[in-house]
Scaffold this motif. Structure first.
Motif, mmCIF file in Angstrom:
data_model
loop_
_atom_site.group_PDB
_atom_site.id
_atom_site.type_symbol
_atom_site.label_atom_id
_atom_site.label_comp_id
_atom_site.label_asym_id
_atom_site.label_seq_id
_atom_site.Cartn_x
_atom_site.Cartn_y
_atom_site.Cartn_z
ATOM 1 N N ASN A 1 0.832 -1.194 0.000
ATOM 2 C CA ASN A 1 0.000 0.000 0.000
ATOM 3 C C ASN A 1 0.873 1.253 0.000
ATOM 4 N N LEU A 2 0.264 2.411 -0.028
ATOM 5 C CA LEU A 2 1.009 3.670 -0.139
ATOM 6 C C LEU A 2 1.921 3.947 1.048
ATOM 7 N N ARG A 3 1.627 3.355 2.189
ATOM 8 C CA ARG A 3 2.436 3.600 3.385
ATOM 9 C C ARG A 3 3.498 2.536 3.592
ATOM 10 N N GLU A 4 3.528 1.522 2.760
ATOM 11 C CA GLU A 4 4.540 0.481 2.887
ATOM 12 C C GLU A 4 5.782 0.860 2.087
ATOM 13 N N VAL A 5 6.935 0.583 2.675
ATOM 14 C CA VAL A 5 8.207 0.927 2.053
ATOM 15 C C VAL A 5 9.166 -0.237 2.255
ATOM 16 N N LYS A 6 9.935 -0.508 1.236
ATOM 17 C CA LYS A 6 10.992 -1.512 1.360
ATOM 18 C C LYS A 6 12.293 -0.786 1.677
ATOM 19 N N LEU A 7 12.846 -1.061 2.864
ATOM 20 C CA LEU A 7 14.091 -0.419 3.284
ATOM 21 C C LEU A 7 15.278 -1.001 2.528
ATOM 22 N N VAL B 1 8.328 -2.241 5.727
ATOM 23 C CA VAL B 1 7.766 -1.578 6.910
ATOM 24 C C VAL B 1 6.593 -0.702 6.486
ATOM 25 N N THR B 2 5.784 -0.353 7.467
ATOM 26 C CA THR B 2 4.672 0.570 7.244
ATOM 27 C C THR B 2 4.976 1.868 7.962
ATOM 28 N N ILE B 3 4.787 2.985 7.288
ATOM 29 C CA ILE B 3 4.991 4.299 7.896
ATOM 30 C C ILE B 3 3.722 4.640 8.668
ATOM 31 N N GLU B 4 3.823 4.651 9.991
ATOM 32 C CA GLU B 4 2.679 4.982 10.841
ATOM 33 C C GLU B 4 2.605 6.480 11.125
ATOM 34 N N ARG B 5 3.774 7.128 11.167
ATOM 35 C CA ARG B 5 3.845 8.566 11.451
ATOM 36 C C ARG B 5 5.082 9.109 10.763
ATOM 37 N N PHE B 6 4.970 10.330 10.245
ATOM 38 C CA PHE B 6 6.114 10.998 9.633
ATOM 39 C C PHE B 6 6.048 12.476 9.979
ATOM 40 N N GLU B 7 7.177 13.048 10.385
ATOM 41 C CA GLU B 7 7.257 14.478 10.677
ATOM 42 C C GLU B 7 8.521 15.053 10.070
ATOM 43 N N MET B 8 8.439 16.311 9.702
ATOM 44 C CA MET B 8 9.593 17.042 9.216
ATOM 45 C C MET B 8 9.604 18.389 9.918
ATOM 46 N N THR B 9 10.742 18.755 10.481
ATOM 47 C CA THR B 9 10.897 20.075 11.092
ATOM 48 C C THR B 9 12.189 20.689 10.578
ATOM 49 N N PHE B 10 12.284 21.974 10.746
ATOM 50 C CA PHE B 10 13.511 22.670 10.369
ATOM 51 C C PHE B 10 14.499 22.564 11.525
ATOM 52 N N THR B 11 15.703 22.178 11.239
ATOM 53 C CA THR B 11 16.712 21.940 12.267
ATOM 54 C C THR B 11 16.923 23.166 13.151
ATOM 55 N N TYR B 12 17.023 24.316 12.550
ATOM 56 C CA TYR B 12 17.315 25.531 13.319
ATOM 57 C C TYR B 12 16.084 26.421 13.450
ATOM 58 N N THR C 1 6.434 0.381 11.483
ATOM 59 C CA THR C 1 6.021 -0.893 12.050
ATOM 60 C C THR C 1 6.211 -1.986 11.009
ATOM 61 N N SER C 2 6.302 -3.210 11.500
ATOM 62 C CA SER C 2 6.453 -4.353 10.610
ATOM 63 C C SER C 2 5.977 -5.610 11.332
ATOM 64 N N LYS C 3 6.163 -6.735 10.678
ATOM 65 C CA LYS C 3 5.821 -8.010 11.297
ATOM 66 C C LYS C 3 6.665 -8.183 12.553
ATOM 67 N N PRO C 4 6.164 -8.947 13.518
ATOM 68 C CA PRO C 4 6.922 -9.122 14.762
ATOM 69 C C PRO C 4 8.242 -9.854 14.533
#
Length: 126
Positions: free
Chosen positions: A2-8, A14-25, A78-81
């Motif tokens: 699905n759209l939230r699954e990614v192959k590392l 894995v599934t992306i459950e949460r993603f955040e981006m902030t500016f370092t400074y 997250t991923s399989k146990p």
């Protein structure tokens, strides 16, 4: 997938459950980045994740000796146990980046350096 699954890079899906981006400074009104400020930022990240297992990737985090890359990315994956008696495994990852142009969240997560999920992630039950 699905759209939230990614192959590392390790091959782990894995599934992306949460993603955040902030500016370092973000919030730096006076002065310029230096080693002391960078240490404060890094320690703040560690303090914010002290209650969870997480991976802070500092390899390739700096533009120069005095300056971190401009973006802090954070994701809960997250991923399989790891141990089949549990329901799932999870890991929070924090890393620095300098380019977000034309990159999707999935591409940002896919480009995380290779790491051993089984050693770092933690199993959970629902």
């Amino acid at each position: 997938m699905n759209l939230r699954e990614v192959k590392l890079k390790s091959g782990k899906i894995v599934t992306i459950e949460r993603f955040e981006m902030t500016f370092t400074y973000d919030g730096l009104l006076l002065g310029k980045p230096d080693k002391e400020l960078n240490n404060i930022i890094i320690q703040s990240i560690k303090d914010n994740h002290k209650d969870s297992n997480f991976l802070l990737i500092l390899e390739d985090a700096f533009i120069s000796e005095e300056q971190l890359k401009p973006f802090i990315f954070s994701a809960t994956l997250t991923s399989k146990p790891i141990d089949k008696t549990n329901d799932f495994s999870a890991l929070d990852i924090v890393w620095f980046g300098d380019d977000i142009k034309n990159l999707s969240i999935s591409e940002l997560v896919k480009n995380i350096k290779k790491f051993n999920w089984s050693e770092l992630a933690q199993d959970f039950e629902y």
